[in-house]
Design a protein around this motif. Sequence first.
Motif: not given
Length: 228
Positions: A33-36, A79-82
Motif C-alpha cells: 500500500g501507499n504509506p504517504a 516511522f512505519i510509513a518510512g
Amino acid sequence: MSTPAIAPTGRAVDLEGQTTTTTAPHHVPRALGNPAPLGLLSFATTMFMTSLLNLQPRGVNAPNIAVAFLTFFGGVGQFIAGIVEFVRGNTLGATLFSSYGGFNLSYALIYLPGSGIVSAYTDPETGELMPEFDQAVAMYIWAWFIISVIFTVANIRTTWALLGTLFFLDVTLILLAAGLMSGRASCIKASAAIGFVTACFSYWAGAAALYGDGTTPFNIPVGPLKKE
C-alpha cells in the motif's frame, strides 16, 4: 575426484557426478500500500496539535497532552510509513517520514517524566523550569531546522502541496526557535500560526494521496512540479 558408491544393485554410482535439478519456489508478487497518506496525515495532526498548544487555548499551558500524538500517531505512524517507503524503493519518502517520526518521538521524550530531561532543567528549590530549558529546546529546534531545509531542497521537484508543507515547516521552526531564545511570546504565537498553515498543506497532500487511488470519486490536485 568423485567418490563412487555402491548402489543396491551392486553397481558403482558416482553420487557427486550426478546433476540435481531443484525447482525454485514460485514468486508471488506482493502489492504494498501507499504509506504517504499515513505519514502526511500523522504529520499534519501532530503539527496542528503542537501549534494549538503553543497558543495556550482555554488556559492550557502544559504541552504534555501532545505526547500521545507525538509518540504514537506522529512518531510510530510516520516511522512505519518510512520503513514501507524503504521497501518500495523510495529513498526520499523513506528518509523524510523516518526522520520526522524520530523527531516526534524525541520531542515527546523531552516531556516524559521518566526521561529526566525536564527535571534536569528544574530548579530544585522552587520547582520551576530554569531559563536554560527554553534555550536548550531552541537549540534542538535549530538542529531540526537544518534537517528540514535539506528536505525542502530535496522536494523542489515533487508537488506544490509537499513543497509548501516543508517550506512553511521551515518558517515554523525558525520562528519557534527564535521565540524560545529571545523569550518573545509574539514569535511563538507567529510560529503557531504558520504551523497551522503547515498542517493544512500536509492535510491537503495526505488527503490527495488517500483519495487518489480510485477508492473515492475525488481527485484532489497537488500541483506536480516535475515536468513529464
